[in-house]
Design a protein around this motif. Structure first.
Motif, PDB file in Angstrom:
ATOM      1  N   UNK A  49       6.011  -4.136   3.061  1.00 15.29           N
ATOM      2  CA  UNK A  49       4.734  -4.178   2.336  1.00 15.29           C
ATOM      3  C   UNK A  49       3.948  -2.879   2.446  1.00 15.29           C
ATOM      4  N   UNK A  50       4.220  -2.093   3.505  1.00 16.23           N
ATOM      5  CA  UNK A  50       3.443  -0.849   3.635  1.00 16.23           C
ATOM      6  C   UNK A  50       3.730   0.122   2.491  1.00 16.23           C
TER       7      UNK A  50
ATOM      8  N   UNK B 107      -3.817   1.245  -8.006  1.00 13.97           N
ATOM      9  CA  UNK B 107      -3.279  -0.043  -8.480  1.00 13.97           C
ATOM     10  C   UNK B 107      -4.410  -0.984  -8.880  1.00 13.97           C
TER      11      UNK B 107
ATOM     12  N   UNK C 250       8.778  -7.922  -7.102  1.00 17.88           N
ATOM     13  CA  UNK C 250       9.880  -7.435  -7.910  1.00 17.88           C
ATOM     14  C   UNK C 250      10.289  -6.057  -7.422  1.00 17.88           C
ATOM     15  N   UNK C 251       9.400  -5.467  -6.598  1.00 20.76           N
ATOM     16  CA  UNK C 251       9.701  -4.174  -5.973  1.00 20.76           C
ATOM     17  C   UNK C 251      11.016  -4.255  -5.197  1.00 20.76           C
TER      18      UNK C 251
ATOM     19  N   UNK D 119       2.800  -2.834 -16.791  1.00 27.31           N
ATOM     20  CA  UNK D 119       3.728  -1.841 -17.373  1.00 27.31           C
ATOM     21  C   UNK D 119       4.780  -2.532 -18.245  1.00 27.31           C
TER      22      UNK D 119
ATOM     23  N   UNK E  18       4.043  -1.038  -0.689  1.00 27.61           N
ATOM     24  CA  UNK E  18       3.734  -1.722  -1.952  1.00 27.61           C
ATOM     25  C   UNK E  18       2.466  -1.203  -2.611  1.00 27.61           C
ATOM     26  N   UNK E  19       1.893  -0.142  -2.056  1.00 28.54           N
ATOM     27  CA  UNK E  19       0.748   0.452  -2.746  1.00 28.54           C
ATOM     28  C   UNK E  19       1.215   1.363  -3.884  1.00 28.54           C
ATOM     29  N   UNK E  20       2.516   1.310  -4.170  1.00 25.23           N
ATOM     30  CA  UNK E  20       3.006   2.020  -5.351  1.00 25.23           C
ATOM     31  C   UNK E  20       3.989   1.130  -6.092  1.00 25.23           C
ATOM     32  N   UNK E  21       4.165   1.400  -7.389  1.00 22.06           N
ATOM     33  CA  UNK E  21       5.194   0.663  -8.118  1.00 22.06           C
ATOM     34  C   UNK E  21       6.203   1.660  -8.690  1.00 22.06           C
ATOM     35  N   UNK E  22       6.175   2.897  -8.171  1.00 21.26           N
ATOM     36  CA  UNK E  22       7.096   3.930  -8.633  1.00 21.26           C
ATOM     37  C   UNK E  22       8.510   3.649  -8.121  1.00 21.26           C
TER      38      UNK E  22
ATOM     39  N   UNK F 177      10.139   6.037  -5.514  1.00 26.25           N
ATOM     40  CA  UNK F 177       9.529   5.994  -4.190  1.00 26.25           C
ATOM     41  C   UNK F 177       9.964   4.725  -3.456  1.00 26.25           C
TER      42      UNK F 177
ATOM     43  N   UNK G  17       0.281  -9.504   5.436  1.00 22.78           N
ATOM     44  CA  UNK G  17       1.513  -8.857   4.971  1.00 22.78           C
ATOM     45  C   UNK G  17       1.644  -7.462   5.560  1.00 22.78           C
TER      46      UNK G  17
ATOM     47  N   UNK H 122      -4.711  -5.495  -1.035  1.00 23.67           N
ATOM     48  CA  UNK H 122      -5.113  -4.206  -0.433  1.00 23.67           C
ATOM     49  C   UNK H 122      -6.546  -3.831  -0.782  1.00 23.67           C
TER      50      UNK H 122
ATOM     51  N   UNK I 218      -3.567   5.211  -3.123  1.00 24.05           N
ATOM     52  CA  UNK I 218      -2.592   4.540  -3.991  1.00 24.05           C
ATOM     53  C   UNK I 218      -3.026   3.111  -4.323  1.00 24.05           C
ATOM     54  N   UNK I 219      -3.552   2.400  -3.334  1.00 18.21           N
ATOM     55  CA  UNK I 219      -4.034   1.036  -3.599  1.00 18.21           C
ATOM     56  C   UNK I 219      -5.183   1.067  -4.597  1.00 18.21           C
TER      57      UNK I 219
ATOM     58  N   UNK J  25       2.952  -3.869 -11.934  1.00 22.15           N
ATOM     59  CA  UNK J  25       4.310  -3.869 -12.483  1.00 22.15           C
ATOM     60  C   UNK J  25       4.344  -4.710 -13.763  1.00 22.15           C
TER      61      UNK J  25
END
Ligand code: SF4
Lengths: 420, 164
Positions: free
Chosen positions: B22-23, A78, B68-69, A44, B25-29, B32, A364, A67, A74-75, A41
């Motif tokens: 947290x499950x 990132x 920040x998500x 970006x 948080x593998x994306x920052x979209x 989603x 987490x 992760x 997805x991880x 984040x």
């Protein structure tokens, strides 16, 4: 009027003689940190600022730890973003799988943070480095992006609360128990926006590992930072390790505190925080008896050598209960190696524990130990919110490593003296 | 500026794991993230929240992680603002930085009930409960934070500073 250690570090980084609680100050940042969840984040946002380079490629630390090794596609995306940014900007403190560890175990160990530093990190447990006498605090990704561009950030000078721990620590009592006890007394917003200064004879005798554990959980009381005045024990730890010069600050005798709390540790028992808030603290003998399905020993709170040694002391020659999965996660590659050298892995494996590569993992609810509905875990981590380690119908109990180890053996929450 | 919407009520110490687990948080979209907003506090929230609605909560809203998500998920879900008694400090900072409006008001936090229609006069810092016909005062936002809002978030503020 004198100043607290927190005020002195902020003043030094604001280029001022003194600062007052409540003031907003612009401060120079010694190190800015991000991980595989928060840095994508930040990256970006950084790209929107319109600068083409970071303020100092040696003063940014990027640690994929939540992760990784990548738990899913997805991880992986990132982590790839982090790696790509690190390469593009020549970030020297990027730690790849195989060198990485949990960020707050790794940075002190690598000498990247030291006494007198001002560190911000896009991770709430950045407050850990207060255990070395640094001012460090968690921020969000956008703050990290701004700091990566400017090398500075804005902070409100916090009021300080002084905690004085008197007396001799009884056997099995650790820094984890003191901080849980303290949060139990003041509550999860008991130090909201404030600095928690940990002092007194019990802290003066505590190892750096224990002090880092205490500062680590300051955020669980809502604090901006936790801090332990640096001393000879600190000096021994940082000497030969620190990659930058460091400064020892101390609070003035006439510094002003919003509150002062004094505790006698000599009669305390190890603590357990019951679901679903870190403030629901009980002495272990009152929590004893609750059946568990899993025990986790690790995290930025308790994944250091002291913690693994304590767990090994309890587990030596014993077997993990057949109803329990015990997962042990050394905080860094160095800790992993040292634990292996000392023969701790032999003890863990003989007991029936699983040993993981360094990662945040289950702390987490990421991976490596997710709970199903109705399951309970005792854990040396720092948060027991609803669903923190998996299903919203699961439960997490927080404790020290010796209590987690004893509980793993008996299959229920237990005090270490029950198995020794 | 005025915001108007229905209140969704939550308790004290709403943590960031409840806001966005947290499950995810593998994306920052943002979209989603928004589709799982408040899921662990109220599994149906992402479906029933409508644009302009408000989250009203007790003390220490947003405690826990620095993600920040959490404010991003709330903002992207269409929530116009959060009203709480107090906020955890990192959440407070993040909300301003990304441009999610948040207000601190003990009275509003206590008096507003789930389903109340609420109108917020942002500039005056006044919260009006249209259902109960009451008015509450929000705590003044520090001037520096107002500058960040005026610039449209921290990134714009920094970009302007660098150019300037
Ligand atoms: S170990 Fe847990 S608390 Fe620490 S940084 Fe990782 S996820 Fe956060």
């Amino acid at each position: 009027m004198g100043m607290t250690i927190t005020e002195k570090i902020l003043a030094a980084h604001a280029g001022r003689d003194r600062v007052e609680p409540g003031e907003l100050v612009n401060v120079r940042v010694d190190l800015a940190l991000g991980n595989d969840i928060t840095a994508p984040v930040a990256i970006k946002e950084f790209e929107k600022i319109g600068v083409d380079r970071v303020f100092d490629r040696e003063r940014i630390a990027l640690v994929p730890d939540h992760f990784v090794p990548n738990k899913d596609i997805k991880s992986a995306e990132q982590a790839k973003m982090l790696r790509g940014f690190a390469r593009k900007h020549g970030i020297t403190n990027y730690f790849e799988v195989g060198q990485m560890g949990i960020e707050h175990c790794l940075l002190p160990e690598q000498g990247l943070v030291g006494p007198g530093d001002l560190v911000i990190g896009a991770d709430s447990h950045t407050c850990t480095y207060g255990g070395l006498g640094a001012f460090s605090t968690g921020v969000g990704s956008t703050d990290l992006a701004a700091a990566m561009a400017l090398g500075e950030t804005w902070l409100k000078v916090p009021e300080s609360i002084k905690f004085i721990y008197h007396g001799e620590m009884p056997q099995w009592l650790t820094g984890k128990d003191l901080i849980l006890y303290t949060i139990g007394k003041i509550g999860v917003d008991g130090a909201l926006y404030m600095a928690m200064e940990f002092t007194g004879p019990a802290v003066e005798k505590m190892s750096v590992d224990g002090r880092l554990t205490m500062a680590n959980m300051a955020v669980e009381a809502g604090a901006k930072n936790g801090i332990v005045p640096p001393d000879e024990i600190t000096r021994k730890y940082v000497e030969g390790r620190a990659k930058r010069p460091y400064t020892f600050h101390a609070s003035d005798p006439d510094a002003a505190y919003a509150q002062v709390h004094e505790f006698d540790v000599s009669k305390l028992e190890p603590a357990v925080a019951m679901p679903h808030l870190p403030e629901n603290v009980k002495p272990v003998s009152e929590a004893a008896g609750i059946g568990i399905d899993q025990a986790v020993i690790g995290s930025c709170t308790n994944g250091r050598m002291d913690d693994l040694r304590e767990a090994a002391r309890v587990l030596k020659g014993k077997k993990v209960n057949s109803n329990v999965r015990l997962i042990i996660i050394p905080g860094t590659q160095e800790i992993y190696r040292q634990a292996m050298r000392e023969g701790l892995f032999e003890i863990f494996l003989d007991s029936g524990a699983a040993i993981s590569t360094p990662t945040c993992g289950p702390c987490l609810g990421g991976y490596m130990g997710i709970l199903a509905e109705g399951e309970r875990s005792i854990s040396t981590t720092n948060r027991n919110f609803v669903g923190r380690m998996g299903h919203t119908g699961s439960e997490v109990y927080l404790s020290s490593p010796s209590v987690a180890a004893a509980s793993a053996i008996l299959g229920r929450i237990a005090a270490p003296w029950e198995v020794m | 500026m005025e915001l108007k919407g229905r209140a969704w009520k939550f308790g004290h110490d709403v943590d960031t794991d409840a806001i966005i687990p947290a499950r995810y948080l593998n994306t920052s979209d943002p979209r989603e993230l928004a589709s799982h907003c408040m899921e662990d506090a109220d599994p149906d929230f992402p479906n029933k929240v409508a644009a302009g609605d408000m989250i009203v909560a007790g003390k220490n809203f947003g405690c826990g992680s620095s993600r920040e998500h959490a404010p991003i998920a709330i903002k992207e879900a269409g929530v116009s603002c959060v009203i709480a008694k107090t906020y955890a400090r990192i959440f407070y900072r993040n909300a301003f930085n990304i441009g999610l409006l948040i207000f601190e008001s003990e009275e509003a936090s206590e008096r507003i009930d789930e389903g109340d229609q609420v109108l917020v006069d942002v500039d005056a810092g006044v919260i009006k409960n249209l259902t109960k016909k009451e008015e509450y005062k929000a705590t003044q936002v520090p001037p520096f934070m107002q500058q960040i809002i005026a610039a449209g978030g921290l990134i714009n503020y920094v970009a302007e500073r660098i150019k300037g």
